[in-house]
Motif scaffolding. Structure first.
Motif, PDB file in Angstrom:
ATOM      1  N   THR A   5      95.888 -18.966 -24.201  1.00 29.51           N
ATOM      2  CA  THR A   5      96.739 -19.602 -25.195  1.00 29.51           C
ATOM      3  C   THR A   5      96.341 -19.131 -26.576  1.00 29.51           C
ATOM      4  O   THR A   5      95.154 -19.152 -26.931  1.00 29.51           O
ATOM      5  CB  THR A   5      96.627 -21.135 -25.123  1.00 29.51           C
ATOM      6  OG1 THR A   5      97.053 -21.577 -23.835  1.00 29.51           O
ATOM      7  CG2 THR A   5      97.504 -21.795 -26.178  1.00 29.51           C
ATOM      8  N   ALA A  51     101.676 -22.215 -29.366  1.00 30.84           N
ATOM      9  CA  ALA A  51     100.849 -22.177 -28.154  1.00 30.84           C
ATOM     10  C   ALA A  51     101.320 -20.995 -27.307  1.00 30.84           C
ATOM     11  O   ALA A  51     101.717 -21.152 -26.151  1.00 30.84           O
ATOM     12  CB  ALA A  51     100.956 -23.487 -27.378  1.00 30.84           C
ATOM     13  N   ARG A  53     101.558 -17.947 -24.921  1.00 30.17           N
ATOM     14  CA  ARG A  53     100.823 -17.658 -23.700  1.00 30.17           C
ATOM     15  C   ARG A  53     100.728 -16.156 -23.492  1.00 30.17           C
ATOM     16  O   ARG A  53     101.728 -15.427 -23.573  1.00 30.17           O
ATOM     17  CB  ARG A  53     101.514 -18.307 -22.503  1.00 30.17           C
ATOM     18  CG  ARG A  53     101.565 -19.839 -22.539  1.00 30.17           C
ATOM     19  CD  ARG A  53     100.194 -20.462 -22.810  1.00 30.17           C
ATOM     20  NE  ARG A  53     100.088 -21.825 -22.334  1.00 30.17           N
ATOM     21  CZ  ARG A  53     100.269 -22.912 -23.071  1.00 30.17           C
ATOM     22  NH1 ARG A  53     100.571 -22.788 -24.348  1.00 30.17           N
ATOM     23  NH2 ARG A  53     100.118 -24.113 -22.544  1.00 30.17           N
ATOM     24  N   ILE A  70     104.291 -26.154 -28.432  1.00 33.35           N
ATOM     25  CA  ILE A  70     104.243 -27.530 -27.970  1.00 33.35           C
ATOM     26  C   ILE A  70     105.096 -28.350 -28.926  1.00 33.35           C
ATOM     27  O   ILE A  70     104.881 -28.345 -30.138  1.00 33.35           O
ATOM     28  CB  ILE A  70     102.800 -28.053 -27.932  1.00 33.35           C
ATOM     29  CG1 ILE A  70     101.983 -27.260 -26.900  1.00 33.35           C
ATOM     30  CG2 ILE A  70     102.775 -29.546 -27.609  1.00 33.35           C
ATOM     31  CD1 ILE A  70     100.508 -27.620 -26.880  1.00 33.35           C
ATOM     32  N   GLU A 130     100.321 -25.366 -14.433  1.00 35.35           N
ATOM     33  CA  GLU A 130      99.290 -26.022 -15.245  1.00 35.35           C
ATOM     34  C   GLU A 130      99.853 -27.067 -16.216  1.00 35.35           C
ATOM     35  O   GLU A 130      99.109 -27.635 -17.008  1.00 35.35           O
ATOM     36  CB  GLU A 130      98.499 -24.979 -16.031  1.00 35.35           C
ATOM     37  CG  GLU A 130      99.258 -24.320 -17.159  1.00 35.35           C
ATOM     38  CD  GLU A 130      98.353 -23.474 -18.061  1.00 35.35           C
ATOM     39  OE1 GLU A 130      98.734 -23.253 -19.214  1.00 35.35           O
ATOM     40  OE2 GLU A 130      97.284 -23.051 -17.597  1.00 35.35           O
ATOM     41  N   ASP A 133      98.050 -30.482 -15.987  1.00 32.48           N
ATOM     42  CA  ASP A 133      96.694 -30.483 -16.543  1.00 32.48           C
ATOM     43  C   ASP A 133      96.712 -30.584 -18.063  1.00 32.48           C
ATOM     44  O   ASP A 133      95.774 -31.112 -18.666  1.00 32.48           O
ATOM     45  CB  ASP A 133      95.946 -29.214 -16.126  1.00 32.48           C
ATOM     46  CG  ASP A 133      95.708 -29.161 -14.623  1.00 32.48           C
ATOM     47  OD1 ASP A 133      95.720 -30.236 -13.982  1.00 32.48           O
ATOM     48  OD2 ASP A 133      95.517 -28.051 -14.090  1.00 32.48           O
ATOM     49  N   GLN A 134      97.769 -30.081 -18.687  1.00 26.89           N
ATOM     50  CA  GLN A 134      97.849 -30.083 -20.142  1.00 26.89           C
ATOM     51  C   GLN A 134      98.620 -31.280 -20.696  1.00 26.89           C
ATOM     52  O   GLN A 134      98.808 -31.387 -21.912  1.00 26.89           O
ATOM     53  CB  GLN A 134      98.492 -28.776 -20.621  1.00 26.89           C
ATOM     54  CG  GLN A 134      97.676 -27.551 -20.251  1.00 26.89           C
ATOM     55  CD  GLN A 134      98.185 -26.299 -20.928  1.00 26.89           C
ATOM     56  OE1 GLN A 134      99.102 -26.351 -21.744  1.00 26.89           O
ATOM     57  NE2 GLN A 134      97.602 -25.170 -20.589  1.00 26.89           N
TER      58      GLN A 134
END
Length: 377
Positions: A5, A51, A53, A70, A130, A133-134
């Motif tokens: 990230t 953010a 990737r 985000i 994921e 998880d975030q």
């Protein structure tokens, strides 16, 4: 892990990012995206947290990327999911934060998954896995290219959304009069009348490239741009600094037309260009004049596209008034991955109906085009 990230694009050399781009489209370039960040137009308290990737190989070299943010709201996206967020609020489901793959404030279709296709597919799959998880509710990728659409169709769980814009096509016209010749007589007379009304008010136009604009010029550009938001009681998305940074970093892509009355500037339209497309982005005026908007935003841009030999004029989102001026309906695509099963099911049902309606709308819209029946297409 190969997935990284990047919270500031300036941490990656421009050459490394730009090497991933399949086309010269200005909105994806490091210069454009980093200008948004460095000017404070995104980041901080804007609700757009960078953010990006990156997918890297074993040597740490970037193989694929997704420009991503985000989001704490749904403003500035031009693919409207406010109703989805509101339904989640009523049901007690957290819709924000979400992850958005897009170019901020720019409803322009193009590549979103950048770089090697295999690596981009791996990036996408890993990213979807994921989200939980975030603490992210969903992943949205807006205004995608055909190559991206083909990749998304191969994956499970993604929902396609269609939209409709209106683009003008330069079919080898020698000048604006050449374009008028392919129109039905009544529409041709209407356009000529609109242009004559503007000229009759003593208004003329002055085009400048990015290298030719001073900071005083940019002050006026920003004043006009910001005024389009202020009159609606809203704050502008972009800061004044953004325009100066963009002029410094990619001046060759910038086109600005100024409308003047007896030498006094009244309005402007800010656009960007690439190898084959003219992108009309921002407009603003400090005084209202009859038909000034149509002339500044559409007719001037069409003339400029013809003069520069550009094939297409993308004047932005929405605007059925563009149809009678020769802008043709074009379908746009976005993709949505929603983690909550109930939300996914409800949105899937809604989008199935919406896609059908959008296709019908786009087809019906063609009946309002101004071309002579034998000349349209």
């Amino acid at each position: 892990m190969p997935l990284h990230t990047l919270t500031q694009l300036s941490q990656l050399p421009a050459a490394s990012w730009d090497a991933l781009l399949p086309t010269s489209q200005p909105f994806l370039r490091h210069a454009f995206l980093s200008s948004l960040e460095d000017s404070g137009s995104v980041g901080g308290r804007t609700g757009w947290l960078p953010a990006h990737r990156l997918w890297c190989d074993a040597q740490g070299q970037v193989q694929a990327a997704l420009p991503a943010y985000i989001k704490q709201h749904s403003y500035g996206e031009y693919v409207f999911d406010h109703a989805w967020a509101d339904a989640c609020r009523r049901a007690g489901i957290a819709y924000y934060p979400k992850l958005l793959g897009a170019v901020p404030f720019s409803p322009v279709s193009g590549a979103r998954l950048l770089g090697d296709a295999h690596a981009a597919a791996q990036l996408l799959d890993e990213l979807a896995d994921e989200l939980d998880d975030q603490g992210l509710s969903s992943l949205h990728i807006n205004f995608t290219s055909p190559a991206c659409d083909a990749l998304m169709l191969q994956r499970q769980g993604w929902l396609e959304r269609l939209g409709c814009q209106f683009h003008w096509h330069n079919r080898g016209y020698r000048d604006f009069h050449d374009f008028l010749d392919v129109l039905a007589s009544r529409k041709r007379k209407q356009m000529r009348k609109e242009r004559e009304q503007v000229a009759g008010q003593g208004i003329d136009f002055d085009w400048r490239g990015g290298h030719e604009l001073s900071e005083v010029d940019w002050d006026f550009v920003y004043q006009c741009y910001a005024n389009t938001y202020h009159v609606r009681g809203q704050a502008p998305y972009l800061t004044r600094t953004f325009f100066s940074l963009l002029a410094e970093r990619m001046p060759e892509a910038i086109r600005v037309v100024f409308a003047r009355q007896h030498g006094r500037p009244l309005a402007m339209a800010f656009s960007l260009v690439d190898g084959d497309t003219f992108y009309g982005r921002y407009w603003g005026c400090l005084a209202e004049f009859d038909r000034l908007h149509f002339e500044t935003c559409f007719y001037q841009g069409m003339e400029r596209a013809i003069a520069e030999g550009l094939e297409r004029f993308d004047a932005g989102a929405q605007g059925e008034h563009k149809l009678i001026r020769g802008f043709e309906p074009v379908l746009t695509h976005s993709w949505h991955y929603l983690r909550h099963p109930g939300l996914h099911a409800a949105v899937a049902e809604f989008l199935e109906q919406e896609r059908s309606g959008v296709r019908v709308y786009a087809e019906q819209a063609r009946s309002y085009l101004p071309f002579r029946q034998a000349a349209g297409g």
